[in-house]
Design an enzyme around this catalytic site. Structure first.
Site, PDB file in Angstrom:
ATOM      1  N   LYS A  90       0.852  -1.185   0.000  1.00 38.73           N
ATOM      2  CA  LYS A  90       0.000   0.000   0.000  1.00 38.73           C
ATOM      3  C   LYS A  90       0.889   1.237   0.000  1.00 38.73           C
ATOM      4  O   LYS A  90       1.267   1.773   1.050  1.00 38.73           O
ATOM      5  CB  LYS A  90      -0.920   0.000   1.234  1.00 38.73           C
ATOM      6  CG  LYS A  90      -2.143   0.890   1.048  1.00 38.73           C
ATOM      7  CD  LYS A  90      -3.062   0.337  -0.017  1.00 38.73           C
ATOM      8  CE  LYS A  90      -4.275   1.214  -0.248  1.00 38.73           C
ATOM      9  NZ  LYS A  90      -5.083   0.786  -1.380  1.00 38.73           N
ATOM     10  N   SER A 115      -8.668  -0.742  -5.041  1.00 31.86           N
ATOM     11  CA  SER A 115      -8.879  -0.331  -3.657  1.00 31.86           C
ATOM     12  C   SER A 115     -10.373  -0.082  -3.429  1.00 31.86           C
ATOM     13  O   SER A 115     -11.167  -1.009  -3.533  1.00 31.86           O
ATOM     14  CB  SER A 115      -8.027   0.900  -3.333  1.00 31.86           C
ATOM     15  OG  SER A 115      -7.709   0.922  -1.953  1.00 31.86           O
TER      16      SER A 115
END
Length: 620
Positions: free
Chosen positions: A204, A405
């Site tokens: 991430k 996401s």
């Protein structure tokens, strides 16, 4: 007896009133008559002029390719007044509609692609247009492409033509995928800004530009894996369309300096020798070619033609019958209400609810082109789709350029997830940013102090260092959100959270890679999603397509006309501050956009926001 002065005044006012009243009635009657005449002409006048035989469709895509138009004439005017670059947008659905309709039109003999002003798009979107050009060709009609030059995206569409031409002073510019990002750790340290990051997900990498001076090894690995797959698909597509041997494109790029030298610097000649184009033609020579393929039209002193805009205006949607409702989820995801071109948790949920409650709509297609955003907003949308399926209406997700996401989160409640092989998806991870500027105010001699009844009082004040206890609270909430994300993904994909975690951790995948890892069901197009929805809803024949979109109110348009976001103000301030350094305007703009994220976060009224965002986009 003589008349009084008041009598004359009264007579004068009476005459004036009668004159005004007569003028009013005359004007209204004239307007009414004009409307009646216009309606009669419209009804009995035959409508638009019919196309003649051998008409050529001129696909002049002069604008930015988008999934959903976000702007209008007002925004273009404001952009012009502010000196920014305003371009009209061209919706993908309109391009597909024009090409598919023209393929069936007996008056259309062929098409010419003029792509000089085409911008925007993305890998999945450009592949959709290429597929529509192939369907047009399959109907037996000729397609010619011409450009003064081709960039990478324009060329990706042009290669689907039967003949590809380039101006003798042009070039085909193919430079591959991947880009360099800006990293601001040292710059933020110099001004005293501290960016606290809480995240779950090894890959991430959204926050890395604010906390590091370069990418982490995990982020670099993931980016390389993604870009290499996308570039391999691009080169294969070009080599197949141009009938080149495997590896020819990379060989030409690697040997470019030598090829340019041998051609005496003539880039058009290099493109021709590399067989990237079929010939070099000026625009008048293109006109002569089209005259041979089509029919002469003395009225325009050229070949008989109809432009993209004119042909689009001739298309009329079906107004009756069973329908598929298409909800566009385009842009970053927020919690509340958003206009077209962005996603609001509340407003997009409302659109889904409207489609569910409409008895004429038998199925829903969610078209996703989003890098994510708010986890809460994403969950509002996912839940509304879950309720729609529970009500008995099929839901099919069609992934566009990006569905990562939060864009993947909203795709998790559906009967089928269809992605393009070049879609960027995955990025199942969560993070939160908490910037503080205590060092900045210390340098300025500003101090903050006060009394609170608990340690949480004013804990989110960015003028103070972050309390470690607050960091623990936020990290706990972020970890819980990640657990929710992976659990919901596991349920949607009929697997376990551990197996989802193995392919999650914030890592992005292409659509093809996601299919191999069980994150999507099918590789296909937007049209495939519509057909799947129609089949699941048992709609016979050609279904009616209804786009469920929110209209901005007059009040909102008025507010937007006179107002501007804080982000825009900050962006302009950053650009003005950087210009004296000699930094190019384009680079200053990119820096301003990155730093706007920190400004937006501090402007939030909430203590923090769990973000499911991938900082990713379809490569140029």
């Amino acid at each position: 007896m003589s008349r009084s002065v008041f009598s004359y005044v009264r007579s004068g006012f009476t005459w004036l009133w009668n004159a005004v009243d007569s003028t009013r009635r005359f004007t209204l009657n004239l307007i009414f008559l004009i409307i009646v005449v216009a309606l009669l002409v419209l009804i009995f006048g035959g409508g638009v002029k019919p196309l003649g035989d051998k008409t050529m469709l001129v696909l002049n895509l002069d604008g930015t390719l988008v999934e959903q138009s976000a702007g209008n004439a007002r925004e273009a005017l404001l952009a012009n007044l502010s000196g920014s670059d305003a371009r009209k947008s061209i919706q993908l659905r309109d391009v597909l509609n024009v090409l598919d309709s023209a393929a069936k039109d007996p008056h259309i003999a062929g098409a010419v692609l003029v792509l000089d002003e085409m911008g925007g798009g993305g890998q999945a979107m450009l592949r959709e247009i290429g597929g529509a050009v192939d369907r047009f060709k399959a109907s037996g009609k000729k397609v010619v492409a011409w450009g003064s030059s081709y960039n990478q995206r324009q060329y990706q569409v042009a290669i689907h033509a039967d003949e590809v031409y380039l101006h003798p002073m042009g070039a085909v510019v193919l430079d591959g995928f991947g880009r360099y990002r800006n990293y601001y750790r040292d710059a933020l340290d110099k001004v005293g800004v501290t960016v606290n990051v809480m995240r779950v997900g090894t890959y991430k990498s959204f926050a890395e530009p604010f906390i590091a001076n370069g990418p982490s090894q995990a982020a670099a690995e993931a980016d390389a894996y993604l870009n290499n797959d996308l570039w391999a698909r691009y080169t294969q597509q070009v080599e197949t369309a141009r009938k080149l041997p495997e590896g020819a494109l990379m060989k030409a790029i690697n040997n470019l300096p030598e090829l340019v030298k041998n051609a005496d610097g003539d880039l058009a000649k290099v493109s021709l020798q590399a067989k990237l184009v079929d010939g070099l033609k000026t625009k008048d020579e293109l006109r002569e070619r089209m005259l041979k393929l089509g029919e002469s039209d003395p009225a325009v002193k050229s070949f008989r033609q109809v432009s993209f805009e004119d042909y689009l205006a001739r298309q009329h949607p079906k107004l009756t019958g069973d329908a598929i409702g298409v909800v566009m989820a385009v842009g970053e995801i927020g919690d509340g209400v958003a206009a077209p071109g962005a996603i609001g948790g509340q407003s997009t949920s409302k659109l889904i609810r409207m489609a569910r409650e409409d008895s004429s709509i038998k199925a829903i297609v969610l078209r996703v082109d989003s890098p994510g955003g708010s986890a809460f907003g994403s969950e509002l949308i996912r839940r509304e789709l879950e309720l729609t399926r529970a009500a008995g209406k099929p839901v099919v997700v069609s992934m566009g350029n990006v569905a990562a996401s939060g864009g993947y989160w909203i795709s998790m409640s559906s009967d089928e997830v269809i992605a393009d092989p070049a879609t960027i998806t995955g990025s199942i991870g969560v993070f939160a940013l908490f910037p503080t500027v205590d060092k900045v105010i210390d340098k300025l001699g500003i101090h903050t102090a006060g009394q609170t009844t608990t340690w949480l009082g004013d804990a989110v004040n960015p003028l103070r260092p972050m309390d470690p206890r607050l960091g623990q609270v936020i990290q706990g909430a972020i970890s819980h959100t990640y657990s929710e994300f992976t659990s919901k993904a596991a349920k949607a994909r009929n697997t376990t959270p551990d197996k989802i975690d193995a392919v999650a951790q914030g890592r992005v995948w292409t659509g093809a890679q996601a299919k191999e890892r069980g994150l999507v069901d099918t590789l296909g197009s937007y049209g495939d999603a519509l057909r799947s929805a129609a089949r699941r809803a048992k709609i016979e024949g050609e279904p009616r397509i209804v786009y469920i979109e929110r209209e901005t109110s007059r009040f909102e348009r008025l507010v937007e006309f006179f107002g501007g976001s804080t982000a825009k103000v900050v962006s302009e301030q950053v650009k003005l501050a950087l210009l004296p350094t000699g930094m190019p305007l384009g680079v200053a703009r990119d820096v301003a956009q990155d730093l706007n994220w920190l400004n937006d976060l501090t402007a939030q009224r909430k203590p923090f926001m769990a973000l499911t965002h991938c900082l990713c986009s379809s490569p140029d």
